[in-house]
Design an enzyme around this catalytic site. Structure first.
Site, mmCIF file in Angstrom:
data_model
loop_
_atom_site.group_PDB
_atom_site.id
_atom_site.type_symbol
_atom_site.label_atom_id
_atom_site.label_comp_id
_atom_site.label_asym_id
_atom_site.label_seq_id
_atom_site.Cartn_x
_atom_site.Cartn_y
_atom_site.Cartn_z
ATOM 1 N N GLY A 1 -3.349 9.367 -3.629
ATOM 2 C CA GLY A 1 -4.509 9.683 -3.978
ATOM 3 C C GLY A 1 -4.600 10.919 -4.899
ATOM 4 O O GLY A 1 -5.647 11.280 -5.782
ATOM 5 N N HIS B 1 -7.014 2.805 3.883
ATOM 6 C CA HIS B 1 -7.073 3.515 5.262
ATOM 7 C C HIS B 1 -8.136 3.862 5.959
ATOM 8 O O HIS B 1 -8.120 3.953 7.031
ATOM 9 C CB HIS B 1 -6.194 5.000 4.944
ATOM 10 C CG HIS B 1 -4.771 5.037 4.350
ATOM 11 N ND1 HIS B 1 -4.403 4.538 3.253
ATOM 12 C CD2 HIS B 1 -3.751 5.561 5.184
ATOM 13 C CE1 HIS B 1 -3.118 4.914 3.060
ATOM 14 N NE2 HIS B 1 -2.743 5.279 4.315
ATOM 15 N N ASP C 1 0.756 -1.199 -0.107
ATOM 16 C CA ASP C 1 0.023 0.199 0.027
ATOM 17 C C ASP C 1 1.017 1.323 -0.056
ATOM 18 O O ASP C 1 1.996 1.063 0.305
ATOM 19 C CB ASP C 1 -1.023 -0.039 1.309
ATOM 20 C CG ASP C 1 -1.687 1.156 1.129
ATOM 21 O OD1 ASP C 1 -2.449 1.494 0.191
ATOM 22 O OD2 ASP C 1 -1.934 1.883 2.490
ATOM 23 N N SER C 2 0.319 2.312 -0.178
ATOM 24 C CA SER C 2 1.106 3.576 -0.010
ATOM 25 C C SER C 2 1.609 4.008 1.361
ATOM 26 O O SER C 2 2.432 4.826 1.393
ATOM 27 C CB SER C 2 0.341 4.877 -0.466
ATOM 28 O OG SER C 2 -0.877 4.866 0.435
ATOM 29 N N GLU D 1 -2.445 8.954 8.403
ATOM 30 C CA GLU D 1 -0.957 8.735 8.489
ATOM 31 C C GLU D 1 -0.288 9.483 9.610
ATOM 32 O O GLU D 1 0.692 9.347 9.894
ATOM 33 C CB GLU D 1 -0.372 9.214 6.944
ATOM 34 C CG GLU D 1 -0.692 8.524 6.167
ATOM 35 C CD GLU D 1 0.073 6.913 5.908
ATOM 36 O OE1 GLU D 1 1.251 6.966 6.533
ATOM 37 O OE2 GLU D 1 -0.322 5.952 5.551
ATOM 38 N N CYS E 1 -10.996 2.667 0.351
ATOM 39 C CA CYS E 1 -9.268 3.131 0.479
ATOM 40 C C CYS E 1 -9.133 2.331 1.593
ATOM 41 O O CYS E 1 -9.715 2.371 2.657
ATOM 42 C CB CYS E 1 -9.357 4.715 0.582
ATOM 43 S SG CYS E 1 -7.691 5.060 1.240
ATOM 44 N N CYS F 1 -4.156 -1.518 -1.998
ATOM 45 C CA CYS F 1 -4.397 0.006 -2.278
ATOM 46 C C CYS F 1 -5.156 0.261 -3.355
ATOM 47 O O CYS F 1 -5.090 -0.145 -4.611
ATOM 48 C CB CYS F 1 -2.849 0.415 -2.581
ATOM 49 S SG CYS F 1 -2.994 2.137 -3.287
HETATM 50 N N1 DGL Z 1 -4.657 3.144 0.850
HETATM 51 C C1 DGL Z 1 -4.753 3.786 -0.454
HETATM 52 C C2 DGL Z 1 -5.966 3.338 -1.198
HETATM 53 O O1 DGL Z 1 -6.639 2.315 -0.860
HETATM 54 C C3 DGL Z 1 -4.090 4.648 -0.897
HETATM 55 C C4 DGL Z 1 -4.275 6.097 -0.120
HETATM 56 C C5 DGL Z 1 -3.492 7.277 -0.488
HETATM 57 O O2 DGL Z 1 -2.295 7.012 -0.362
HETATM 58 O O3 DGL Z 1 -3.942 8.228 -0.995
HETATM 59 O O4 DGL Z 1 -6.495 3.885 -2.031
#
Ligand code: DGL
Length: 264
Positions: free
Chosen positions: A43, A183, A10-11, A149, A181, A73
């Site tokens: 994103g 997150h 993931d990011s 984050e 997402c 992600c």
């Molecule tokens: N967690 C990621 C997703 O599912 C990326 C979020 C991001 O880095 O903007 O899209």
């Protein structure tokens, strides 16, 4: 049987919500987790940038000799074409689309996700290909990932933002909401407080982890070890990563390796 690890990326810390589900259902597997903490958020990046990042991360995963790769992600899933890769890839966005399509009764699904994921219309396209009568309402939530984050998922700011982001979706009368997402499960309290009461909240990682298990079982690729290990890698900022990982996974995570992902 196949004792090689499963790659998950993931990011940043978001993919840990997927890793958690995988570990629940496949506790004997070894995992390699990579969080691109240096380049988060994804994103607001362009499709070409995300494609480049995905290529580098998948090269890194190949070097680690993983047996399958879980793209934890949505933004990456919305930006790449899986046909460009020979590796076995599992896609969180596809899993979320299937889950929500199976659950909605009034055929009105809301998706909250990053700007890139919403602009790609990937959820809408996937869901329409399953059932063209379903209407999909998307809402980009650009402030959510930075809040997670920086460890502020339960702050007043997070609750205020959730109210703002969910207002329109509530008015559309959705009965199902996809956390588009990875997150966002970390923001579940804020999201639950803001969404209409009877709305079904979908975490795509639940279906995805079952798909991974079925695939490994059907292809005789399950590990035979009795206890699984996870190696963590990030591209910067280990401290907040370790804090969130400990909180989410309830594990004593002390070793997180920092790598230069640009090398791959
Ligand atoms: N967690 C990621 C997703 O599912 C990326 C979020 C991001 O880095 O903007 O899209």
């Amino acid at each position: 049987m196949d004792i090689r690890p499963i790659g998950v990326f993931d990011s940043g810390v978001g993919g840990l919500t997927v890793l958690k589900r995988l570990k629940e259902i496949l506790p004997n597997e070894d995992y390699i987790y990579f969080g691109d903490t240096k380049r988060v958020p994804y994103g607001d990046k362009s499709q070409d940038e995300i494609k480049k990042y995905a290529r580098q991360i998948i090269n890194f995963m190949k070097e680690k000799n993983v047996k399958v790769i879980v793209i934890a992600c949505n933004t990456t899933c919305a930006s790449i074409d899986k046909n460009d890769y020979d590796e076995i890839l599992f896609d969180v966005l596809e899993a979320g689309s299937k889950s929500a399509s199976a659950v909605t009764r009034n055929k009105k699904i809301g998706v909250i996700a990053t700007t890139r994921t919403i602009e790609s219309k990937s959820y809408e396209k996937n869901i329409k290909s399953i059932n063209k009568n379903i209407v999909v309402y998307g809402r980009a939530c650009p402030e959510f990932v930075p809040l997670v984050e920086s460890g502020l998922a339960e702050s007043a700011d997070a609750f205020d933002k959730a109210k703002e982001y969910l207002k329109d979706l509530n008015m559309k009368g959705i009965d199902t909401l996809i956390l588009g997402c990875t997150h966002y499960p970390i923001l579940l309290k804020a999201i639950e407080s803001a969404v209409n009461k009877d709305t079904e909240i979908i975490d795509p990682a639940i279906r995805l982890s079952i798909e991974v298990k079925n695939y490994l079982e059907n292809n005789d690729m399950l590990s035979t070890s009795t206890i699984g290990h996870t190696e963590y890698f990030v591209s910067s900022n280990k401290e907040n990563f370790i804090k969130t990982a400990k909180m989410l996974l309830n594990e004593d995570i002390n070793i997180v390796n920092r790598i230069d992902i640009e090398k791959y």
